[in-house]
Every structure is written in structure tokens, then in C-alpha cells.
Design a protein around this motif. Structure first.
Motif, mmCIF file in Angstrom:
data_model
loop_
_atom_site.group_PDB
_atom_site.id
_atom_site.type_symbol
_atom_site.label_atom_id
_atom_site.label_comp_id
_atom_site.label_asym_id
_atom_site.label_seq_id
_atom_site.Cartn_x
_atom_site.Cartn_y
_atom_site.Cartn_z
ATOM 1 N N GLY A 123 0.798 -1.230 0.000
ATOM 2 C CA GLY A 123 0.000 0.000 0.000
ATOM 3 C C GLY A 123 0.821 1.267 0.000
ATOM 4 N N GLY A 124 2.167 1.119 -0.093
ATOM 5 C CA GLY A 124 3.027 2.268 0.052
ATOM 6 C C GLY A 124 2.921 3.305 -1.039
ATOM 7 N N GLY A 125 2.337 2.951 -2.185
ATOM 8 C CA GLY A 125 2.156 3.934 -3.242
ATOM 9 C C GLY A 125 1.318 5.124 -2.803
ATOM 10 N N GLN A 126 0.519 4.937 -1.746
ATOM 11 C CA GLN A 126 -0.273 6.047 -1.216
ATOM 12 C C GLN A 126 0.612 7.169 -0.675
ATOM 13 O OE1 GLN A 126 -3.930 4.627 1.180
ATOM 14 N NE2 GLN A 126 -2.559 2.864 1.216
ATOM 15 N N PHE A 127 1.843 6.830 -0.323
ATOM 16 C CA PHE A 127 2.728 7.840 0.259
ATOM 17 C C PHE A 127 3.149 8.890 -0.753
ATOM 18 C CE2 PHE A 127 4.047 4.181 3.236
ATOM 19 C CZ PHE A 127 2.983 4.453 4.080
ATOM 20 N N GLN A 133 0.895 14.763 -8.052
ATOM 21 C CA GLN A 133 0.341 15.669 -9.060
ATOM 22 C C GLN A 133 -0.082 14.943 -10.338
ATOM 23 O OE1 GLN A 133 3.192 16.032 -7.447
ATOM 24 N NE2 GLN A 133 3.318 18.081 -6.530
ATOM 25 N N ARG A 134 0.580 13.850 -10.672
ATOM 26 C CA ARG A 134 0.261 13.128 -11.910
ATOM 27 C C ARG A 134 -0.847 12.093 -11.742
ATOM 28 N NH1 ARG A 134 4.124 13.481 -16.174
ATOM 29 N NH2 ARG A 134 5.775 14.976 -15.673
ATOM 30 N N LEU A 135 -1.364 11.956 -10.524
ATOM 31 C CA LEU A 135 -2.418 10.980 -10.265
ATOM 32 C C LEU A 135 -3.793 11.628 -10.402
ATOM 33 C CD1 LEU A 135 -1.050 9.074 -7.122
ATOM 34 C CD2 LEU A 135 -0.546 8.694 -9.553
ATOM 35 N N ALA A 136 -4.637 11.013 -11.223
ATOM 36 C CA ALA A 136 -6.008 11.483 -11.372
ATOM 37 C C ALA A 136 -6.954 10.766 -10.418
ATOM 38 C CB ALA A 136 -6.482 11.275 -12.812
ATOM 39 N N ARG A 137 -6.576 9.557 -10.024
ATOM 40 C CA ARG A 137 -7.405 8.743 -9.138
ATOM 41 C C ARG A 137 -6.569 7.575 -8.631
ATOM 42 N NH1 ARG A 137 -8.541 8.400 -14.108
ATOM 43 N NH2 ARG A 137 -10.253 9.906 -14.091
ATOM 44 N N MET A 138 -7.082 6.904 -7.609
ATOM 45 C CA MET A 138 -6.415 5.713 -7.083
ATOM 46 C C MET A 138 -7.426 4.605 -6.875
ATOM 47 S SD MET A 138 -3.415 6.887 -4.406
ATOM 48 C CE MET A 138 -4.493 7.668 -3.196
ATOM 49 N N VAL A 139 -6.933 3.376 -7.007
ATOM 50 C CA VAL A 139 -7.717 2.184 -6.696
ATOM 51 C C VAL A 139 -6.893 1.365 -5.712
ATOM 52 C CG1 VAL A 139 -8.851 0.125 -7.590
ATOM 53 C CG2 VAL A 139 -8.769 2.217 -8.987
ATOM 54 N N LEU A 140 -7.397 1.224 -4.504
ATOM 55 C CA LEU A 140 -6.682 0.540 -3.431
ATOM 56 C C LEU A 140 -7.345 -0.803 -3.190
ATOM 57 C CD1 LEU A 140 -6.381 3.626 -1.055
ATOM 58 C CD2 LEU A 140 -4.800 2.897 -2.867
ATOM 59 N N VAL A 141 -6.659 -1.854 -3.595
ATOM 60 C CA VAL A 141 -7.226 -3.202 -3.580
ATOM 61 C C VAL A 141 -6.587 -4.002 -2.441
ATOM 62 C CG1 VAL A 141 -7.635 -5.303 -4.932
ATOM 63 C CG2 VAL A 141 -7.501 -3.069 -6.090
ATOM 64 N N ALA A 142 -7.329 -4.213 -1.371
ATOM 65 C CA ALA A 142 -6.856 -5.036 -0.250
ATOM 66 C C ALA A 142 -5.375 -4.816 0.000
ATOM 67 C CB ALA A 142 -7.142 -6.515 -0.538
ATOM 68 N N CYS A 143 -5.020 -3.614 0.443
ATOM 69 C CA CYS A 143 -3.610 -3.266 0.575
ATOM 70 C C CYS A 143 -3.291 -2.764 1.981
ATOM 71 C CB CYS A 143 -3.218 -2.224 -0.463
ATOM 72 S SG CYS A 143 -4.039 -0.625 -0.269
ATOM 73 N N GLU A 144 -2.017 -2.685 2.272
ATOM 74 C CA GLU A 144 -1.567 -2.138 3.544
ATOM 75 C C GLU A 144 -2.080 -0.706 3.702
ATOM 76 O OE1 GLU A 144 2.789 -4.294 3.705
ATOM 77 O OE2 GLU A 144 2.380 -2.671 2.288
ATOM 78 N N ALA A 145 -2.423 -0.358 4.924
ATOM 79 C CA ALA A 145 -2.932 0.981 5.206
ATOM 80 C C ALA A 145 -2.725 1.287 6.681
ATOM 81 C CB ALA A 145 -4.412 1.075 4.855
ATOM 82 N N PHE A 146 -2.760 2.569 6.991
ATOM 83 C CA PHE A 146 -2.636 3.052 8.366
ATOM 84 C C PHE A 146 -1.322 2.532 8.986
ATOM 85 C CE2 PHE A 146 -7.196 2.872 7.283
ATOM 86 C CZ PHE A 146 -7.438 4.237 7.283
ATOM 87 N N ASP A 147 -1.402 1.769 10.072
ATOM 88 C CA ASP A 147 -0.174 1.270 10.704
ATOM 89 C C ASP A 147 0.083 -0.201 10.381
ATOM 90 O OD1 ASP A 147 -2.358 0.389 12.112
ATOM 91 O OD2 ASP A 147 -1.471 0.673 14.095
ATOM 92 N N ASN A 148 -0.575 -0.710 9.350
ATOM 93 C CA ASN A 148 -0.469 -2.131 8.998
ATOM 94 C C ASN A 148 0.644 -2.364 7.969
ATOM 95 O OD1 ASN A 148 -1.387 -4.833 9.245
ATOM 96 N ND2 ASN A 148 -2.545 -4.642 7.334
#
Length: 285
Positions: free
Chosen positions: A97-101, A109-124
């Protein structure tokens, strides 16, 4: 396979090309672009770009001084997108899930949207059972031992580890390919150890997560109902965190939804893209 030389080293990637909107796919540790092999053929009309990031399944080692922490690999992904000249990108993540960083680092700036599919998040970071793997990777020779253990079917398919990431089961030839680079190369084992031990502390992760609220573009959160690694409550929590977040749950799947439910995932992904202005090339007119 094309290869691009980035600041941290060489990155291989697949690119379906075409005039459709660009989708950039991330993958897990120590996986590769083959994580999406069942989904990409179902996305006709889109340009699918799949880098093999240095998470252990990469085929060429990175530079010895490369920053392969969670933050470092995220910034490398941003560099990859920029160097390919991609814009209005849909970033699709699964497992890692690190791409969220890219958002928390001000590089989205180059991202128009994101799709987060069962990924690491928060403190996980890393998730549940993978924390033990991270500890093994801190020990000299630990990654070497891990690659040898992964050759043993009972260890490889254990439901407490990689065997629990897919309800259908990951084919042996795919897992062989994922672990082959680290099995044969000491330099890649060092890269894998850098990434596996490169998550910041819980306080830092949660602070980074708060910055994700700044991403004001559409976000689709796709969560699996039978996931052993990503907490069920993280799906709705993520969707609520992003100002334009929405949640879809997919049943009969564990973490690797692209493996367990590729047709359903491609369907919800395409619907989301069309609804948010990214029609496939064949429908663009």
C-alpha cells in the motif's frame, strides 16, 4: 521487457501501450507484474503499465546506496511515472500500500485517481504475519533462509503465510518466478531485506495516513471479505479517509483479489474508471 534506469537502479516494466487512459499497477513483496496477469487482459481500451518494483521479485539489483524503504520505493514509483511521461494516471495497488505515500510526500500531481485493492494501510506496514518475516530479514542470512523455506511446499502453502493470500491458491510456477531473483542473487536479497525492514514506526505511519485526506480526487477502495492480512475494518476506514472515497467489498477472496476474483475486480475497476471520466479508448468518442 522494457527497462528504465532510475535514480535507484534499473526497473523492468510491461506496457500494453495504446491511446487509452494510463493505469499504473503496483504489486506486493516479493511479487512482480505477473500479480496482474489475469486482470490486464480484461481491461481492453486502457494503457496498462506494470513496473516490477524492487520488493524482492525484481530481476536486476538496485544501486547499493538505493533507498528501498517504504518511502523510498514510493518515491521511486513516482519517479517511474514521471520519467515515462505519464499523466492523469490511475494508480492501482494491491497488497503493498506504500504507493499512497506519494500523496503524503506531495508527489501525487500526476495521479487522477487511485484504486486501493486489499492493501496495507494506516499502521499495517507490514501486515500481521509478514511482521515475523520482517524480523527474519533483519538477521544476517535471514532472506537466504526464507528463500530456501519457500521451496518447501508445506511452508510455501501454509495458510498463515503466502498460502493464505489467495483462496484459489497461487500457482507454483508463479511463486517460483517471484522468489527466483532473491534465490539466485545475493544483491537482490539485500534489496529485499532493505524493503522488508524499511517501514517506519507506528506513530510515523499514522501521521502519514492523516495527510492522505489531502487527496481530493476519486479513490476506489476494494476490500476482500476473507482477507487474513488486511483488517476488514480498514476498507471502510480508508474510504472515509479520502474525500472522494468509495468502498466495494468482494466476497470469496483473500488479499490477492487479482488472483481470486479477477473478473469481478476488472468489472468494478472499469465501472469506476468510466464513472470518473476515464473511458476506455474504444468508448472515448
Amino acid at each position: 521487457m522494457p527497462r528504465i534506469e532510475l535514480s535507484a537502479g534499473p526497473v523492468d516494466y510491461e506496457d500494453t501501450g495504446g491511446e487509452g487512459p494510463a493505469l499504473v499497477f503496483g504489486h506486493g513483496m516479493p511479487m512482480s507484474e505477473t500479480q496482474w496477469r489475469k486482470v490486464v487482459p480484461l481491461l481492453d481500451g486502457y494503457r496498462c503499465v506494470l513496473p516490477t518494483l524492487p520488493l524482492g521479485g525484481h530481476r536486476q539489483p538496485m544501486n547499493p546506496d538505493a533507498d528501498l524503504s517504504q518511502r523510498g520505493v514510493s518515491l521511486l514509483l513516482g519517479e517511474f511515472i514521471e520519467r515515462l511521461g505519464l499523466d492523469q494516471v490511475t494508480l492501482v495497488l494491491n497488497d503493498w500500500g506504500g504507493g499512497q505515500f506519494l500523496v503524503s510526500e506531495g508527489r501525487a500531481q500526476r495521479l487522477a485517481r487511485m484504486v486501493l485493492v486489499a492493501c496495507e494501510a494506516f499502521d499495517n506496514f507490514p501486515p500481521g504475519p509478514a511482521k515475523a518475516m520482517a524480523q527474519v530479514c533483519r538477521v544476517p542470512g535471514g532472506v537466504w533462509l526464507l528463500t530456501r523455506l519457500m521451496a518447501i511446499p508445506a511452508f510455501r502453502h501454509n495458510r498463515a503465510g503466502y498460502g493464505g493470500m489467495s483462496l484459489r491458491g497461487i500457482p507454483d510456477e508463479i511463486m517460483d518466478d517471484w522468489f527466483a531473483p532473491a534465490t539466485r542473487s545475493r544483491a537482490i536479497r539485500k534489496d529485499l531485506a532493505k524493503f522488508a525492514t524499511g517501514a517506519p514506526d507506528r506513530k510515523t505511519l499514522l501521521a502519514w495516513s492523516e495527510r492522505l485526506r489531502e487527496f481530493d480526487r476519486p479513490v476506489l477502495v476494494v476490500w476482500a471479505t476473507e482477507d487474513r492480512l488486511m483488517p476488514r475494518e480498514h476498507g471502510p476506514r480508508l474510504a472515509k479517509l479520502y474525500p472522494q472515497g468509495r468502498l466495494i467489498e468482494i466476497s470469496s477472496s483473500s488479499t490477492l483479489i487479482p488472483e481470486d476474483q479477477p473478473e469481478r475486480l476488472a468489472e468494478v475497476l472499469t465501472d469506476f474508471l468510466v464513472q470518473t471520466g476515464a473511458k476506455p479508448a474504444r468508448l472515448a468518442d
